[in-house]
Design an enzyme around this catalytic site. Sequence first.
Site, PDB file in Angstrom:
ATOM      1  N   HIS A  42      33.935  40.071  47.431  1.00  0.00           N
ATOM      2  CA  HIS A  42      32.566  40.348  46.771  1.00  0.00           C
ATOM      3  C   HIS A  42      31.705  40.949  47.930  1.00  0.00           C
ATOM      4  O   HIS A  42      30.669  41.867  47.969  1.00  0.00           O
ATOM      5  CB  HIS A  42      31.984  39.338  46.241  1.00  0.00           C
ATOM      6  CG  HIS A  42      32.528  39.501  44.509  1.00  0.00           C
ATOM      7  ND1 HIS A  42      31.434  39.064  43.569  1.00  0.00           N
ATOM      8  CD2 HIS A  42      33.376  39.965  43.808  1.00  0.00           C
ATOM      9  CE1 HIS A  42      32.132  39.242  42.480  1.00  0.00           C
ATOM     10  NE2 HIS A  42      33.152  39.896  42.629  1.00  0.00           N
TER      11      HIS A  42
ATOM     12  N   ARG B 238      37.742  35.247  46.372  1.00  0.00           N
ATOM     13  CA  ARG B 238      36.829  36.322  45.479  1.00  0.00           C
ATOM     14  C   ARG B 238      35.382  36.651  46.673  1.00  0.00           C
ATOM     15  O   ARG B 238      34.865  37.682  46.594  1.00  0.00           O
ATOM     16  CB  ARG B 238      36.300  35.439  44.392  1.00  0.00           C
ATOM     17  CG  ARG B 238      35.381  36.292  43.493  1.00  0.00           C
ATOM     18  CD  ARG B 238      35.276  35.848  42.080  1.00  0.00           C
ATOM     19  NE  ARG B 238      34.623  36.745  41.257  1.00  0.00           N
ATOM     20  CZ  ARG B 238      33.577  36.545  40.399  1.00  0.00           C
ATOM     21  NH1 ARG B 238      32.809  35.464  40.654  1.00  0.00           N
ATOM     22  NH2 ARG B 238      33.103  37.674  39.864  1.00  0.00           N
TER      23      ARG B 238
ATOM     24  N   TRP C 169      44.498  33.133  34.524  1.00  0.00           N
ATOM     25  CA  TRP C 169      45.384  34.413  34.128  1.00  0.00           C
ATOM     26  C   TRP C 169      46.773  33.942  34.071  1.00  0.00           C
ATOM     27  O   TRP C 169      47.676  34.464  33.718  1.00  0.00           O
ATOM     28  CB  TRP C 169      45.288  35.334  35.381  1.00  0.00           C
ATOM     29  CG  TRP C 169      44.013  36.154  35.417  1.00  0.00           C
ATOM     30  CD1 TRP C 169      43.673  37.346  34.621  1.00  0.00           C
ATOM     31  CD2 TRP C 169      42.715  35.687  36.058  1.00  0.00           C
ATOM     32  NE1 TRP C 169      42.235  37.720  34.990  1.00  0.00           N
ATOM     33  CE2 TRP C 169      41.921  36.766  35.732  1.00  0.00           C
ATOM     34  CE3 TRP C 169      42.366  34.792  37.007  1.00  0.00           C
ATOM     35  CZ2 TRP C 169      40.520  36.883  36.550  1.00  0.00           C
ATOM     36  CZ3 TRP C 169      41.157  34.856  37.503  1.00  0.00           C
ATOM     37  CH2 TRP C 169      40.118  35.666  37.036  1.00  0.00           C
TER      38      TRP C 169
END
Length: 290
Positions: free
Chosen positions: A49, A45, A188
């Site tokens: 980002h 991540r 998820w």
Amino acid sequence: ALHLAKAQDGKSLEDFQKVYNAIAEKLRDEDEFDGYIGYGPNLVRLSWHVSGTFDKNDNSGGSFGGTYRFKKEADDPANKGLQNAAHFLEPIAKKFPWISHGDLYTLAGVTALQEMQGPKIPWRPGRVDADEKDTPENGRLPDASQDGSYVRHYFGRFGFTDQEIVALLGAHCLGKTHLENSGYEGPWGAATNTFTNEFFVNLLNENWKLEKNEAGNKQYNSEKGYMMLPTDYALVQDGKFRKYVEKYAKDQDAFFEDFKSAYVKLLENGIDFGKLGKAYVFKTLDEQDS
Ligand code: DDH
């Protein structure tokens, strides 16, 4: 103009493989983080980002300048939770002071993906630390409460196609959302630290219910305790996105291939690598053991 990658004089594949190995070994050692998910998803991540601030219209933002190291970018509310990955990388940066921040953040994502059994990601060095004044404004990272047309428009800023957008979002097989970071909660899927096509399989096969969470945000929940953000669920609501969800749910190899290309593009947006040679492909720790 594009940012010109800098030649890494005196550095070769072996030098960068050492950085890869230091990150990979630390990932193995510190496996208890976040309920035994480990740092892998958080590093992926971070790599996204730091790249996700890119704007192709003026070539601002992006991974090149390593500006996440400055307070303004690190404190972007959308970056909540990534201080874990940043903290994880501090000793690596100390051990290899010659590597730029942009190269370190992106190489960390590549390392994490490969160590979590994802595809081999060809990676190129040459990003150069920018000045603090080049730190992009907050607000360039996506809003998870939105729909398919928002997602398409958002990724238009990078020049991504529908197929590339769907492939990239398959990274949401990894890790989880944290109420205290984003106002969403839950994973998820089941395999939170193995890179697979599970995100697409679950999108199509779970029985999803739209519910309000404890922070008052709407998210899709399934009986198995999985979740989808509104922007994730948009991929099955929008016909042009959905056909790729169906393809990747059936064909993990196609997902790996398309994810690899889109992720490389994400990490290299705005950079001209010129004739600096071909990309490096790193060996996993497992491959080096055998
Ligand atoms: Fe994401 N993501 N992401 N994401 N993402 C979150 C976590 C993780 C959006 C929202 C969220 C990508 C695109 C989008 C990963 C990878 C990628 C969380 C939860 C939210 C919210 C953060 C938290 O609470 O800790 C939205 C919206 C989008 C979008 O573009 C529409 C992309 C492109 C990637 C990628 O890597 C290519 C990963 C991995 C995580 C799990 C992090 C963790 O700590 O676990």
